[in-house]
Scaffold this active site. Structure first.
Site, PDB file in Angstrom:
ATOM      1  N   ARG A 207       0.827  -1.343   0.222  1.00 34.58           N
ATOM      2  CA  ARG A 207      -0.179   0.033  -0.122  1.00 34.58           C
ATOM      3  C   ARG A 207       0.743   1.315  -0.035  1.00 34.58           C
ATOM      4  NH1 ARG A 207      -2.237  -4.088   2.706  1.00 34.58           N
ATOM      5  NH2 ARG A 207      -4.317  -4.604   2.647  1.00 34.58           N
TER       6      ARG A 207
ATOM      7  N   HIS B  51      -1.012  -2.422  -4.422  1.00 35.53           N
ATOM      8  CA  HIS B  51      -0.252  -3.438  -5.450  1.00 35.53           C
ATOM      9  C   HIS B  51      -0.405  -2.979  -6.798  1.00 35.53           C
ATOM     10  CE1 HIS B  51      -0.138  -6.317  -2.346  1.00 35.53           C
ATOM     11  NE2 HIS B  51      -1.179  -6.958  -2.431  1.00 35.53           N
TER      12      HIS B  51
ATOM     13  N   HIS C  21       2.511 -12.519  -5.458  1.00 38.48           N
ATOM     14  CA  HIS C  21       1.397 -12.518  -4.693  1.00 38.48           C
ATOM     15  C   HIS C  21       1.005 -13.963  -4.484  1.00 38.48           C
ATOM     16  CE1 HIS C  21      -1.446 -11.741  -1.608  1.00 38.48           C
ATOM     17  NE2 HIS C  21      -1.554 -10.190  -1.767  1.00 38.48           N
TER      18      HIS C  21
ATOM     19  N   ASP D 233      -1.214  -9.347   8.402  1.00 36.58           N
ATOM     20  CA  ASP D 233      -1.091  -8.830   7.110  1.00 36.58           C
ATOM     21  C   ASP D 233       0.079  -7.717   7.540  1.00 36.58           C
ATOM     22  OD1 ASP D 233      -1.394  -7.980   4.582  1.00 36.58           O
ATOM     23  OD2 ASP D 233      -3.419  -7.209   4.859  1.00 36.58           O
TER      24      ASP D 233
ATOM     25  N   GLU E 167       5.075 -12.498   0.799  1.00 34.14           N
ATOM     26  CA  GLU E 167       5.470 -11.795  -0.437  1.00 34.14           C
ATOM     27  C   GLU E 167       6.717 -10.984  -0.321  1.00 34.14           C
ATOM     28  OE1 GLU E 167       1.710  -9.391  -1.161  1.00 34.14           O
ATOM     29  OE2 GLU E 167       1.165 -10.589   0.535  1.00 34.14           O
TER      30      GLU E 167
END
Length: 363
Positions: A92, A117, A188, A262, A327
């Site tokens: 982000r 992304h 991803h 996350d 990732e």
């Protein structure tokens, strides 16, 4: 070299089901097969990995990555980033805004109030030029035009996938620009080590180790607060292996902000850019393991907190928390945090990254 994807393959995918034309560019399916006979299947639409066929402790081969079995479902997936390449900027950027060379750039807002992304038509939604270079290697190339998704500079990127005889999926990135720009490339992949199924099992019992003493806390919109926090005595401490489920729903502000994990981890490195161990995940039921090595400074741990149970390849379904994403990348929102490792690429410089996903079986 012929594209060796006739129907005699472990993944059961049909090349014709991946052939169409998008904006004048042809999509296709490419299968990498190592000497052991195991497979990785990739489409040049978004660089999506649609199958990774590897054995469990009993020799049963299954697909351990979430994907679709035809190009229309890839294009229209409820999860647009499902196991795809990500760019120009993975993760982000706050409010989609940043300043470069004293000029403010505004990107598309596609995740709450933020840019995510690379935007809605980022690298995940582009047809890449593909060249299969033998049974185990595929090169994808894309030229991102000046101003595409609001970014400066014409940005040229090549991504090479290699599937080794040691069951390692090696992803190497090379990129350059003709004007100063920001970039953060990653893949991803949504890994389901138990094997995709209907429904695909959840990841709560899987054991994880992450080689990081620090992680990056986020606000309620998943943007870094600017702090770099020690993992000790928090749900984010994976320095000693533990199950995802142990703390995934802990009464913790950061866990609540991410609806689970996350978050970006600051990987322990001896020197900048070294290829080193990042993480390991073990599925106790099947005995499958995944080890991650990368040259990147960070790895985003995402526990598929927003999975909706949608349909994927061969009738599989993907419920919430049925995948694990690791990732490898630079940190989120770096253009707005000057002390994070730089994501600026200058003309004449070459961006390089190497990430390895190694599949194995517990001893």
């Amino acid at each position: 070299m012929a594209n060796n994807t006739e129907n005699v393959n472990l993944c059961g995918l049909n090349r014709k089901d991946f052939q169409t034309t998008v904006n004048g560019k042809k999509t296709d399916l490419y299968i990498l097969r190592n000497r052991k006979g195991y497979e990785v299947a990739i489409t040049n639409y978004g660089g999506a990995v649609v199958a990774i066929m590897v054995p469990d402790k009993d020799g049963n081969v299954a697909n351990v990555i979430q994907g679709h079995d035809n190009i229309q479902d890839v294009i229209n997936s409820p999860e647009p980033f499902l196991s795809t390449l990500i760019g120009r900027y993975g993760n982000r950027i706050a409010k989609g805004r940043f300043i470069l060379n004293k000029k403010e750039y505004q990107l598309a807002i596609n995740n709450g109030p933020n840019a995510l992304h690379g935007g809605p038509t980022g690298f995940h939604a582009r047809v890449w030029e593909a060249r299969q270079m033998g049974p185990r290697s595929l090169a994808l190339h894309y030229v991102s035009a000046y101003g595409e998704e609001g970014f400066s500079g014409e940005f040229r990127v090549t991504v090479e996938y290699t599937f080794t005889d040691a069951n390692e999926l090696v992803i190497e990135y090379l990129a350059c620009t003709n004007k100063k720009t920001v970039m953060n490339l990653t893949h991803h992949a949504f890994f389901s080590l138990a094997g995709i199924a209907d429904p695909t099992p959840t990841i709560e019992k899987q054991i994880c180790e992450i080689n990081a003493d620090y992680y990056i806390p986020i606000d309620e919109t998943s943007i870094p607060t600017g702090e770099i926090r020690f993992v000790k005595d928090t749900p984010f401490d994976f320095r000693t292996p533990k199950s995802f489920g142990q703390d995934i729903d802990a009464d913790n502000e950061q866990i609540k902000n991410g609806s689970g994990y996350d978050h970006c981890y600051v990987l322990n490195k001896n020197e900048e850019g070294e290829l080193s161990f990042a993480a390991k995940v073990t599925d106790p039921t099947t005995g499958r393991t995944l080890e991650v090595f990368t040259t990147e400074p960070g790895v985003q741990l995402y526990t598929d907190n927003f999975g909706s149970g949608f349909k994927g390849s061969h009738g599989a379904t993907f419920p919430r928390r049925s995948a694990i994403c690791l990732e490898c990348q630079h940190f989120p929102d770096t253009p707005n945090h000057t002390y994070f490792p730089s994501v600026v690429l200058e003309p004449g410089e070459q961006y390089k990254q190497k990430t390895i996903y190694k599949f194995g079986i517990t001893e």
